[in-house]
Motif scaffolding. Structure first.
Motif, PDB file in Angstrom:
ATOM      1  N   LEU A   1       0.827  -1.075  -0.021  1.00  0.00           N
ATOM      2  CA  LEU A   1       0.012   0.173  -0.003  1.00  0.00           C
ATOM      3  C   LEU A   1       0.721   1.038   0.202  1.00  0.00           C
ATOM      4  O   LEU A   1       0.621   2.234  -0.566  1.00  0.00           O
ATOM      5  CB  LEU A   1      -1.039  -0.151   1.246  1.00  0.00           C
ATOM      6  N   GLY A   2       1.986   1.366   0.613  1.00  0.00           N
ATOM      7  CA  GLY A   2       2.835   2.432   0.649  1.00  0.00           C
ATOM      8  C   GLY A   2       3.386   2.762  -0.591  1.00  0.00           C
ATOM      9  O   GLY A   2       3.510   3.860  -0.972  1.00  0.00           O
ATOM     10  N   SER A   3       3.663   1.842  -1.516  1.00  0.00           N
ATOM     11  CA  SER A   3       4.244   2.006  -2.780  1.00  0.00           C
ATOM     12  C   SER A   3       3.322   2.643  -3.753  1.00  0.00           C
ATOM     13  O   SER A   3       3.483   3.349  -4.374  1.00  0.00           O
ATOM     14  CB  SER A   3       4.980   0.600  -3.253  1.00  0.00           C
ATOM     15  N   LYS A   4       2.099   2.331  -3.475  1.00  0.00           N
ATOM     16  CA  LYS A   4       0.898   2.889  -4.270  1.00  0.00           C
ATOM     17  C   LYS A   4       0.774   4.382  -3.684  1.00  0.00           C
ATOM     18  O   LYS A   4       0.753   5.157  -4.700  1.00  0.00           O
ATOM     19  CB  LYS A   4      -0.439   2.186  -4.123  1.00  0.00           C
ATOM     20  N   LYS A   5       0.725   4.766  -2.736  1.00  0.00           N
ATOM     21  CA  LYS A   5       0.783   6.046  -2.132  1.00  0.00           C
ATOM     22  C   LYS A   5       2.009   6.765  -2.707  1.00  0.00           C
ATOM     23  O   LYS A   5       1.853   8.048  -3.228  1.00  0.00           O
ATOM     24  CB  LYS A   5       0.611   6.218  -0.754  1.00  0.00           C
ATOM     25  N   GLN A   6       3.032   6.195  -2.698  1.00  0.00           N
ATOM     26  CA  GLN A   6       4.460   6.945  -3.090  1.00  0.00           C
ATOM     27  C   GLN A   6       4.105   7.261  -4.380  1.00  0.00           C
ATOM     28  O   GLN A   6       4.605   8.387  -4.973  1.00  0.00           O
ATOM     29  CB  GLN A   6       5.433   6.012  -2.701  1.00  0.00           C
ATOM     30  N   LYS A   7       3.835   6.212  -5.246  1.00  0.00           N
ATOM     31  CA  LYS A   7       3.654   6.580  -6.741  1.00  0.00           C
ATOM     32  C   LYS A   7       2.617   7.461  -6.958  1.00  0.00           C
ATOM     33  O   LYS A   7       2.957   8.551  -7.870  1.00  0.00           O
ATOM     34  CB  LYS A   7       3.199   5.020  -7.338  1.00  0.00           C
ATOM     35  N   LYS A   8       1.478   7.588  -6.341  1.00  0.00           N
ATOM     36  CA  LYS A   8       0.544   8.738  -6.649  1.00  0.00           C
ATOM     37  C   LYS A   8       1.169  10.072  -6.149  1.00  0.00           C
ATOM     38  O   LYS A   8       0.835  11.012  -6.939  1.00  0.00           O
ATOM     39  CB  LYS A   8      -0.837   8.332  -5.707  1.00  0.00           C
ATOM     40  N   ALA A   9       1.794  10.045  -4.979  1.00  0.00           N
ATOM     41  CA  ALA A   9       2.440  11.363  -4.428  1.00  0.00           C
ATOM     42  C   ALA A   9       3.454  12.083  -5.633  1.00  0.00           C
ATOM     43  O   ALA A   9       3.511  13.112  -5.981  1.00  0.00           O
ATOM     44  CB  ALA A   9       3.014  11.224  -3.178  1.00  0.00           C
TER      45      ALA A   9
END
Length: 310
Positions: free
Chosen positions: A4-12
């Motif tokens: 989930l953290g990688s998805k948020k990082q990609k979105k950011a």
């Protein structure tokens, strides 16, 4: 499955990249991506690299978030909020400094032939010409459903006259799509289309951005001519008609001068060359006029009247 953290990082990361584009570019082109293939998207990206432009395709929520972040940080970019209601359906954003009237034809030129799809809105009218269809008589129910006049010719169905199958602006039905597929017809062309343009706080329509500077100048000149004609007809001087007003006034004064014999310098200076030219042309003509030869007087006959009364 990614964390989930990688998805948020990609979105950011995407939002940060978008914020940079919104802050840097004054001009943003919104293009429709309906029925556009991935190959066409890639070809457009290559085209834009030549002019240092960027094509961004992303989720509406992510793009809207980036806009709101930029507007919140910089009040001078508040005009970007005008884009929010325009971000719907399938679209892309082109960030570019190239004039849109130059870029638009290049983007929309990249098109491909495509089949009709059920539920899509027909962009053009589709006329099916008469002739053999290559379909056997067992498939005639397709034509009956669409009320298309046919006949059986040499064990195949033949359309007897032109058929207006799809109407522009109307959704394509299942029967229409299947029939076009059976006839191996791909009547539509798909590609990116410019919808609107954001230009430093203003939203410009597709028709407006298609105008070149020469087109704008011509429209301005036509508008000025209308204002001039209206001003002269109403007798109300305006900036557009002042030159014509002065010219008409000078003609009136010149006419009075000719009739009355009263001379004034401005008219004399204009009239002198015109009067001198005909005089110079007339002089050689006068000199070249043939001299009439005088016939010698007839000698009197001897005897006065020739001895008629002798």
């Amino acid at each position: 499955m990614p964390a989930l953290g990688s998805k948020k990082q990609k979105k950011a990361t995407i939002i940060e990249k978008l914020e940079g584009f919104f802050a840097r570019y004054k001009q943003i082109v919104i293009v429709s991506l309906l029925n556009v293939s991935s190959t066409q998207v890639q070809q457009t990206r290559v085209l834009l690299r030549k002019t240092k432009g960027e094509l961004v395709i992303g989720k509406n929520t992510v793009i809207k978030k980036a806009i709101l972040n930029v507007v919140e940080r910089d009040a001078d970019l508040k005009g970007l909020e005008k884009l929010l209601p325009l971000l719907k359906d399938k679209f892309g954003l082109i960030f570019t400094d190239q004039p849109v009237y130059e870029l638009k034809p290049e983007i929309e030129r990249n098109r491909r032939q495509g089949a009709a799809k059920v539920g899509m809105t027909a962009p053009i009218d589709v006329i099916v010409p008469p002739g053999p269809t290559g379909m056997d008589p067992s498939q005639i129910h397709f034509f009956h459903a669409l009320q298309i006049p046919t006949k059986i010719q040499k064990t195949q169905i033949e359309i007897v006259k032109d058929v207006h199958l799809c109407k522009k602006g109307r959704k394509i039905t299942n029967s229409e799509a299947v029939l076009l597929q059976r006839l191996n017809l791909k009547p539509f062309q798909y590609g990116m289309e410019v919808l609107t343009v954001y230009d430093d706080g203003s939203i410009l329509s597709n028709e407006l951005v298609s105008l070149s500077p020469d087109d704008v100048l011509k429209k301005f000149q036509v508008g000025c001519s209308y204002i001039t004609a209206l001003s002269l007809e109403l007798g109300i001087p305006t900036e557009a008609s002042v030159v014509q007003n002065i010219f008409n006034g000078f003609k009136n004064l010149a006419a009075i001068s000719v009739v009355s014999g009263y001379k004034f310098r401005q008219f004399s200076d204009q009239a002198a060359p015109a009067q001198a030219a005909p005089a110079k042309e007339a002089a050689p003509a006068k000199a070249a006029a043939p001299v009439k030869e005088e016939k010698p007087a007839e000698e009197e006959l001897e005897g006065g009247f020739g001895g008629l009364f002798d």
